[in-house]
Design an enzyme around this catalytic site. Sequence first.
Site, PDB file in Angstrom:
ATOM      1  CB  VAL A 103      -0.953   0.017   1.210  1.00 43.18           C
ATOM      2  CG1 VAL A 103      -1.747   1.317   1.262  1.00 43.18           C
ATOM      3  CG2 VAL A 103      -1.900  -1.183   1.158  1.00 43.18           C
ATOM      4  CB  CYS A 104       2.824   2.772   2.723  1.00 42.94           C
ATOM      5  SG  CYS A 104       1.521   2.480   3.941  1.00 42.94           S
ATOM      6  CB  VAL A 105       6.168   0.800  -0.991  1.00 47.36           C
ATOM      7  CG1 VAL A 105       7.160   0.784  -2.156  1.00 47.36           C
ATOM      8  CG2 VAL A 105       6.902   0.967   0.327  1.00 47.36           C
TER       9      VAL A 105
END
Length: 206
Positions: free
Chosen positions: A118-120
Site C-alpha cells: 500500500v504505502c510503497v
Amino acid sequence: MSPPTYKRLDKDNCLFLFVDHQTALCGLVRDFEPVEFLNNVKALVRLCTFFKCPAILTTSFDTGPNGPMIKGVRDALPDAPLVRRPGQINAMDNEEFADLIKKSGKRQIIISGVLTEVCVTFPALALIEQGYDLFAITDASGTFAEHTREATHKRLVQHGVQLLNWVAAAGELQRDWRNDVEGFGALWDEFVPSYSYVLQGRPSEK
C-alpha cells in the site's frame, strides 16, 4: 528484444521518500524480524544523510491508530519536511506531498514504507505514471508475510519499479570506494557488523 536501459542511481538526482514508517504500522511487519527491520530502515536513513540527498517524510492518520513516525527516521532527518496526511491512503493523493516531490527537481525516487503493498506501491505506481524513475528499497519496507511481499514485488516490477535492498542502493550511489573509503566503510561497519572483519584486514594507506 534489446535489454532495458540500465538506470543507475545518481546521488545528485535522488530524492528519498519515507512513507508511513509509523509506530503501529511497523508493528504489523512480519516478513522481517523487528530488530532486523529497524536496522534496515536506519541504514537507509543513514544512506540519505551520508550522500546528502533530500528526503520527504509522510505519515498517514498519525493522530489515530497508526501512530507517529518512528524516532529512528524522524530524529535522524530533522530538516526533512514531514507531511502528515489526514486521511489519504495513497500519499500521492495528498497535494502537499506531491508538490514537494515536484519542487525537488529530482527524477530518481528512492522509496520505502510500511506496508509495502500500500504505502510503497500506490505512490510508486503514481510516480511511474508521471515519468519518474522509481527504486523501491525492499528490506526497509515491510508487510504481513513473505507471500504478500512477493506478490507486491511482482506488481511493482511489472510497472517498471526497480527493486533493491539498502546495500545495493549504497553501492550504486557510492560508485567507487575511493570516493570516501573511511566514511563508506564506517557505514558498513555500523549496519553490517560482520563486515568489520574485512575492514580490520584492510591494509593501511601509505
